[in-house]
Enzyme design. Sequence first.
Site, PDB file in Angstrom:
ATOM      1  N   GLU A  57       1.614  -0.529  -5.004  1.00  0.00           N
ATOM      2  CA  GLU A  57       0.683   0.547  -5.327  1.00  0.00           C
ATOM      3  C   GLU A  57       1.586   1.760  -5.498  1.00  0.00           C
ATOM      4  OE1 GLU A  57      -3.399   2.576  -3.646  1.00  0.00           O
ATOM      5  OE2 GLU A  57      -1.780   2.203  -2.218  1.00  0.00           O
ATOM      6  N   ASP A  90       0.831  -1.191   0.000  1.00  0.00           N
ATOM      7  CA  ASP A  90       0.000   0.000   0.000  1.00  0.00           C
ATOM      8  C   ASP A  90       0.874   1.253   0.000  1.00  0.00           C
ATOM      9  OD1 ASP A  90      -2.652   1.387   0.504  1.00  0.00           O
ATOM     10  OD2 ASP A  90      -1.580   1.979   2.314  1.00  0.00           O
TER      11      ASP A  90
END
Length: 719
Positions: free
Chosen positions: A387, A351
């Site tokens: 990401e 993330d």
Amino acid sequence: MSLKVYPGHPYPLGATWDGEGVNFALFSENATAVELCLFDTKDASKETNKIKMTERTHHVWHAYLPGIKPGQFYGYRVHGPFAPHEGHRFNPNKLLLDPYAKAISGTIEWHDSLFGYKMGDKKQDLTFSETDSAPYIPKSVVIDPSFDWEDDVRPNIPYHKTIIYETHVKGFTMMHPEIPDDIKGTYAALAHPVTLKYLQELGITAIELMPIHQFINDRILMDKGLANYWGYNTIGFFAPDVRYSSKGTHGEQVVEFKEMVKALHKAGIEVILDVVYNHTAEGNQMGPTLSFKGIDNAAYYRLTEDDKRYYMDYTGTGNTLNANLPNVLRLIMDSLRYWILDMHVDGFRFDLASTLARELHEVNKLSGFFDIIHQDPIISQVKLIAEPWDIGEGGYQVGEFPPGWAEWNGKYRDCIRDYWRGADSMLAEFAERFTGSSDLYKDDYRSPNASINFITAHDGFTLNDLVSYNDKHNEANGENNNDGESHNRSWNCGEEGETDNKEVLALRQKQKRNMLATLFLSQGVPMLVAGDEISRTQKGNNNAYCQDNEISWLHWEEKDEELLEFTKRLIRFSREHPAFTRRRWFQGQPIKGEKLKDIAWFLPEGREMTEENWSHDFAKSLAVYLNGMGLHSKGPKGEQIVDDSFYVIFNAHFEPLQYKLPPKKYGDDWIKVLDTAEGGFCDNNNKYGATEIVEVAPRSVVLLQHPRSENVSEAKHQM
């Protein structure tokens, strides 16, 4: 009760049971004293033993306690300076979770004592709280690491054969009618035969689980009657979240997670974890003191240079872990290795990964984080997916991660959405995204499989809502619809939200098929969000992070059977044909021994596109020829991989088009195998000859196949 205390060892960090006792080790560079606190029960408000840890090696405080067994509850109290302007927030009144705890006994009960300062005081975080937080914080748990993995074998599925399914442990099974009530929403439910059968029949090879590291439910959300459903608020990087355990809270959650992984592996499915190493749940200077902040605030977080009272925030959560510091890098690497070696997971999706690559302020793909990952013989061998953005300046880094990494391709998402909603966009970009995004990855010696292609993700509209809403409808989140992305690149097909209009409903179904067909016929690794294949809706909510309820959960009894069957066939077809799962880039040059190129692009009149055609932003249609003899790949035994040839026609125009097929040298007999305007796959075997006209309906995809000889058909399946 007096306990024997031996010096113990500084490594490994955390609580380690060896069969006769437990070694406790905690890193704190700036502490002046550390107390290990033992509790008889998980709900105990006061420790039964407090052991002062006198041994310290390289900033690691350690002690060995003989006779302590798995199931023991514990925490730490850490002494040191309380000097917020210098970055220090030590407060021994706060019981702290072990950053290396393998299990955590429960969830926090929000109370003012969880904060290191006096809540409500006008001096805010510069005050010092003397209230004990032990009654309100869960306890760390000593675990028994042994587990019978039997003959567990990692599937080790190569990227070019991978189908990723992003899902949520709880939401996927909570409303499934065939899952027993006592395990719904848990790790055990994901391991249930009904779940495994569904995933296998769908064609999934890897599930990407939204965060399962122990996380915190935000106080502000709970006060509103909401919850942190997504889980991007980690407090325990080694502990599987206790809320997804059906077996218990004393370490049983670890066993249940391992059982889930073992069952998925037996079904041939990999497990990828969505991990959040960029920040923790402790927030900024006004946040609680739960673990890192009280253990050694300055040694874990990025603090502002001019006043270390404040935190650098590249994540939008209040703080950022400082991955430049050796002890933080060690924490991350130890956590990753633990999940690989002890929990047998197969990869990670990072993330806001750009945050981890920030050396000072700029994102640097040569940072220490990447260096350590690259040289690690364990971590470097699993799937690593970034990401590739954060909210800081220069944080959008799609295409900028080093070799060995795959990336969520946000540019693919945006381009495909724009194309099918009819926005003005260059055909050249659509062609780039469809063929693997060579403009992003080729120059770095990466393959098309560096691109994780997706049209929807957990964050944003579902596929059904993408074709049903022009605007977000997040009223249930309690922020007056101000949260969530406003520019969704969505189109409601004529009416906003739910409707009985048959024409609108038919168009929406076709648009879903169009986007799914584009996704699974594109080069790169496709990622499907759980429920998109059954038309899951969130009623227009594009930011359901706080909706732990039927807004987010999958409604299995309302599933779209037709779309599900189409998706199954589409996945199966695309994976059977190496023409859609290339490992090498298209070259656009004639193949040796043939005059044909490996790829060619065509206009409706049957002639190849020119440079001028690519720059027309008003053009809404194109066709692509994929030469099955131009794969440039070899099988495991060195055999040349070949396939049938394909002709794919994309028409995003609102009117029908007549497409003239290319000359005979490209193929003299074509079979239409897919037409999204006709419901999907064609079983009537419509045949076309070279230069014949194919009618292409408005807003549709047509796929034609040119079969080759039997020996070629056999060779393609050995890829």
